[in-house]
Design a protein around this motif. Structure first.
Motif, mmCIF file in Angstrom:
data_model
loop_
_atom_site.group_PDB
_atom_site.id
_atom_site.type_symbol
_atom_site.label_atom_id
_atom_site.label_comp_id
_atom_site.label_asym_id
_atom_site.label_seq_id
_atom_site.Cartn_x
_atom_site.Cartn_y
_atom_site.Cartn_z
ATOM 1 N N ALA C 98 0.801 -1.232 0.000
ATOM 2 C CA ALA C 98 0.000 0.000 0.000
ATOM 3 C C ALA C 98 0.830 1.276 0.000
ATOM 4 C CB ALA C 98 -0.966 0.000 1.181
ATOM 5 N N THR C 99 1.944 1.287 0.724
ATOM 6 C CA THR C 99 2.738 2.516 0.817
ATOM 7 C C THR C 99 4.233 2.192 0.711
ATOM 8 O OG1 THR C 99 2.984 2.406 3.231
ATOM 9 C CG2 THR C 99 1.031 3.565 2.397
ATOM 10 N N ALA C 100 5.020 3.201 0.412
ATOM 11 C CA ALA C 100 6.468 3.033 0.294
ATOM 12 C C ALA C 100 7.064 2.540 1.612
ATOM 13 C CB ALA C 100 7.108 4.368 -0.112
ATOM 14 N N TYR C 101 6.544 3.063 2.721
ATOM 15 C CA TYR C 101 7.034 2.664 4.036
ATOM 16 C C TYR C 101 6.856 1.163 4.263
ATOM 17 C CZ TYR C 101 7.257 2.414 9.137
ATOM 18 O OH TYR C 101 7.566 2.075 10.422
ATOM 19 N N ARG C 102 5.671 0.646 3.911
ATOM 20 C CA ARG C 102 5.395 -0.778 4.072
ATOM 21 C C ARG C 102 6.247 -1.636 3.147
ATOM 22 N NH1 ARG C 102 0.321 -1.974 6.880
ATOM 23 N NH2 ARG C 102 0.148 0.051 7.826
ATOM 24 N N ARG C 103 6.411 -1.191 1.921
ATOM 25 C CA ARG C 103 7.211 -1.989 0.991
ATOM 26 C C ARG C 103 8.641 -2.145 1.495
ATOM 27 N NH1 ARG C 103 3.748 0.750 -2.671
ATOM 28 N NH2 ARG C 103 5.165 2.521 -2.834
ATOM 29 N N ALA C 104 9.210 -1.056 2.021
ATOM 30 C CA ALA C 104 10.592 -1.111 2.515
ATOM 31 C C ALA C 104 10.698 -2.016 3.733
ATOM 32 C CB ALA C 104 11.077 0.307 2.847
ATOM 33 N N LEU C 105 9.760 -1.888 4.655
ATOM 34 C CA LEU C 105 9.784 -2.726 5.854
ATOM 35 C C LEU C 105 9.587 -4.196 5.500
ATOM 36 C CD1 LEU C 105 9.828 -3.206 8.895
ATOM 37 C CD2 LEU C 105 7.397 -2.601 8.963
ATOM 38 N N GLY C 106 8.657 -4.470 4.602
ATOM 39 C CA GLY C 106 8.418 -5.852 4.183
ATOM 40 C C GLY C 106 9.682 -6.488 3.630
ATOM 41 N N ALA C 107 10.393 -5.739 2.818
ATOM 42 C CA ALA C 107 11.623 -6.278 2.219
ATOM 43 C C ALA C 107 12.672 -6.552 3.301
ATOM 44 C CB ALA C 107 12.159 -5.288 1.185
ATOM 45 N N ARG C 108 12.786 -5.658 4.283
ATOM 46 C CA ARG C 108 13.768 -5.885 5.353
ATOM 47 C C ARG C 108 13.415 -7.125 6.170
ATOM 48 N NH1 ARG C 108 13.004 -0.492 6.460
ATOM 49 N NH2 ARG C 108 12.390 -0.832 8.623
ATOM 50 N N LEU C 109 12.147 -7.319 6.434
ATOM 51 C CA LEU C 109 11.743 -8.481 7.242
ATOM 52 C C LEU C 109 11.960 -9.792 6.478
ATOM 53 C CD1 LEU C 109 8.584 -6.932 8.934
ATOM 54 C CD2 LEU C 109 10.679 -7.662 10.101
ATOM 55 N N VAL C 110 11.718 -9.783 5.176
ATOM 56 C CA VAL C 110 11.979 -10.992 4.392
ATOM 57 C C VAL C 110 13.457 -11.365 4.460
ATOM 58 C CG1 VAL C 110 12.040 -11.909 2.040
ATOM 59 C CG2 VAL C 110 9.985 -10.752 2.870
ATOM 60 N N GLU C 111 14.314 -10.357 4.511
ATOM 61 C CA GLU C 111 15.760 -10.628 4.614
ATOM 62 C C GLU C 111 16.129 -11.305 5.923
ATOM 63 O OE1 GLU C 111 17.940 -10.325 2.083
ATOM 64 O OE2 GLU C 111 16.072 -9.880 1.017
ATOM 65 N N LEU C 112 15.263 -11.186 6.929
ATOM 66 C CA LEU C 112 15.520 -11.835 8.222
ATOM 67 C C LEU C 112 15.005 -13.275 8.227
ATOM 68 C CD1 LEU C 112 14.832 -8.787 10.552
ATOM 69 C CD2 LEU C 112 17.047 -9.837 10.022
ATOM 70 N N ARG C 113 14.660 -13.774 7.050
ATOM 71 C CA ARG C 113 14.377 -15.193 6.807
ATOM 72 C C ARG C 113 13.293 -15.777 7.697
ATOM 73 N NH1 ARG C 113 17.682 -16.927 3.144
ATOM 74 N NH2 ARG C 113 17.340 -19.140 3.538
ATOM 75 N N PRO C 114 12.051 -15.319 7.487
ATOM 76 C CA PRO C 114 10.947 -15.949 8.219
ATOM 77 C C PRO C 114 10.833 -17.431 7.877
ATOM 78 C CG PRO C 114 10.134 -14.484 6.470
ATOM 79 C CD PRO C 114 11.599 -14.244 6.593
ATOM 80 N N THR C 115 10.369 -18.202 8.843
ATOM 81 C CA THR C 115 10.108 -19.628 8.632
ATOM 82 C C THR C 115 8.921 -19.797 7.694
ATOM 83 O OG1 THR C 115 10.774 -19.860 10.938
ATOM 84 C CG2 THR C 115 9.776 -21.799 9.889
ATOM 85 N N VAL C 116 7.936 -18.946 7.888
ATOM 86 C CA VAL C 116 6.716 -18.973 7.070
ATOM 87 C C VAL C 116 6.301 -17.528 6.788
ATOM 88 C CG1 VAL C 116 4.260 -19.658 6.989
ATOM 89 C CG2 VAL C 116 5.934 -21.157 8.117
ATOM 90 N N ILE C 117 5.785 -17.302 5.597
ATOM 91 C CA ILE C 117 5.133 -16.037 5.265
ATOM 92 C C ILE C 117 3.681 -16.357 4.932
ATOM 93 C CG2 ILE C 117 5.068 -14.076 3.671
ATOM 94 C CD1 ILE C 117 8.081 -14.632 3.088
ATOM 95 N N ARG C 118 2.743 -15.690 5.634
ATOM 96 C CA ARG C 118 1.319 -15.899 5.348
ATOM 97 C C ARG C 118 0.671 -14.576 4.969
ATOM 98 N NH1 ARG C 118 -3.432 -14.836 5.760
ATOM 99 N NH2 ARG C 118 -2.823 -13.151 7.145
ATOM 100 N N GLY C 119 0.068 -14.524 3.817
ATOM 101 C CA GLY C 119 -0.606 -13.302 3.401
ATOM 102 C C GLY C 119 -1.721 -13.610 2.436
ATOM 103 N N ASN C 120 -2.496 -12.573 2.065
ATOM 104 C CA ASN C 120 -3.478 -12.788 1.009
ATOM 105 C C ASN C 120 -2.775 -12.596 -0.335
ATOM 106 O OD1 ASN C 120 -3.528 -10.014 0.251
ATOM 107 N ND2 ASN C 120 -5.045 -9.569 1.833
#
Lengths: 262, 262, 262
Positions: C98-120
């Motif tokens: 939805a926003t630039a802020y969210r896109r940047a945060l999402g990318a940083r969190l993916v780099e921290l290697r979640p075990t699972v990602i759940r979304g729509n």
């Protein structure tokens, strides 16, 4: 205790404005519990106004469940005002043993002399400086294990201490009593302990604190018993619990309260 | 008013994305109320994105219930964008008279020209510069007491002002109407007023504001009437209320709305 | 998949402490969903303690629904600890496009290697760098549209990716399966997706992740089916849903799960 229902009657006549600085999980339930009980809740936490607002209320509750530093500052400011103006305030030390940050904040809040401290066994043990970190907000200890810690904490802090669980234990350091009302489904619904803290605060407005705490605990537990009699699970329990808080009157409370001197 | 149901139909066809910067107590209920009504709620408050997000939504609601400075900045940024882009926005000045901090914030938000202001009598009186601090979020004044203040506030601010209570009063400064739908249990459930603000915002998307506000108030009150007919207390009332919001259609609303010119 | 009920049994025996850094809208529902399911939830977000607390839990869930910078810091600190200590963690990238802020945060969190990602579907598309900003928290895309993005995201991130919707799609980048349990009322109740993320985290504690995710999704959807069979609208649906989460046992889950290899 004679006629615990009178404290419910008095609380409803006062319809006290209860100022709550509480956690995000509990806010909505706590507000609904207070409204269903007959009190008037307000949630105000900004440092810019928490102290001013505390001076307008008839009672204050402070819960550290999802605390962070700005909220902790507001808690300390509001408790200081409450203490100075002789407004009763209740401390709910959620998961106080879990982290260093919580332990330090819990100790600072106890120094601000709460009127009542309400927690589960793990929390009271931790606040008294004994073991019992607990499992997040859930207790891993029985109430009985924490009775000595509760008495010691009451003497040290000057507070009435209520350890809640299957059977609650309440002490002012000298007197002590147990409240047996409640239902096994209550720990399966979030924020009921937090909400009870708000109800205790509401009962404290203008009433003797030891008796008010006992009456509040019996009232809350009795509502749980009524809800449990018809619920099919934790969802329908919540609904029936709010209805029961609203429906129970003074006579019903006096007839159903199970309070015994300890 | 002729055929208030048409505004419900139009709202559901639009299924507007409603951006809400609201209080912690209300968030969940408000989201459920908007979903049950047929709108698409989003709660976004970070200063880093609130203004950007406001530009994506079809309507905005701002509620100062548990406000603190970072949230206030986001509110002002979002309202500024909404105003610039002609996106309708609704102000809910919770407990605005209670503290100096709230009074100052309320005045700043009114300067950002809300499309609609919805509050209880105490709040509208306070926002208009008259008495009425209220008791936390609960009003201590009757709607009738605030009618003059509502008209004055509407003229000063350019907003449609809705004073809600047992019978609601709505004015754009010249026209005025009353909405008699509602149920006595509604003030015993927290955050229903806040949720109504979200519903008003949803109805505003693409619709004439005075009529949209009246239709939204009638719809919300009618759902309360239906819930009250079966509820045993505030717990079962909440459940039945969400079901009723979902079940009421345009014809039911037109048949049940009690809107009269004032 | 053989005997999905075994994963429910194992989760309930562990009764894992699940640390959730989630949004304000979901907190209460998520805690109730986890308690009804048999887990022990804790919501802790302060930077002063989030990393310490993450090390105490059996699983972690992170949800960016109402994120702001202090919360984002806590999320990154907690995820780093979880990763270092081999504690499973689940990312819920609410409205990440939805926003630039969210896109940047999402990318940083993916780099921290979640075990699972759940979304729509909209969220998984956005996280994979494709279109699909969505409409706030609600998806505007079908699950099928996001299957390729899910596989790519799983390979890039190392996570099991679950795209939830009418029929869920789960992949670890090589294997894939679909879960058909669920009910049409679920998107009309707020925070159920967020709560599901917590249930997925609870199932991950000590269990193989691909199978645990499938079992968690089937369990959650089956509870929705049971609730939908008796509900009159989104209010009574929520109540019946919590009751169903509590009532469903391993045999019921195994009998009712609709999981198929994709």
């Amino acid at each position: 205790m004679e006629d615990p229902g009178q404290y419910l009657t008095s609380m409803r006549q006062t319809a006290p404005l209860v100022h709550n600085i509480t956690n995000y999980v509990a806010m909505n339930v706590m507000a609904n519990v207070l409204l269903a009980s007959g009190a008037s809740p307000a949630m105000v936490h900004a440092r810019e106004e928490a102290a001013e607002f505390a001076g307008l209320a008839q009672a204050l509750s402070i819960n550290i469940g999802t605390v962070s530093p700005p909220w902790a500052e507001a808690m300390e400011a509001a408790a200081t005002v409450a203490r100075a103006k002789d407004i009763p305030w209740v401390l709910d030390p959620v998961a106080v043993g879990a982290t260093a940050y919580r332990r330090a904040l819990g100790a600072r809040l106890v120094e601000l002399r709460p009127t009542v401290i309400r927690g589960n066994a793990s929390e009271i043990l931790a606040l008294a400086g004994e073991a019992g970190a607990g499992k997040g907000a859930d207790s891993t200890e029985s109430v009985a294990t924490a009775e000595g810690a509760a008495r010691a904490l009451a003497r040290h802090s000057g507070a009435v201490v209520a350890v809640t669980g299957a059977v609650d234990f309440v002490t002012d350091g000298e007197r002590a009593a147990r409240v047996a009302n409640g239902h096994a489904m209550m720990p399966r619904v979030t924020a009921l302990g937090c909400s009870l803290t708000g109800v205790v605060a509401a009962f404290l407005a203008g009433q003797p604190r030891f008796e008010a705490v006992l009456a509040a605990l019996a009232y809350f537990g009795l509502a749980g018993e009524r809800a449990g009699a018809t619920a099919n699970g934790p969802g329908s329990f919540q609904v029936a619990f709010l209805d029961a808080l609203h429906a129970i009157d003074a006579d019903t409370l006096t007839a159903g309260a199970r309070i015994e001197t300890a």
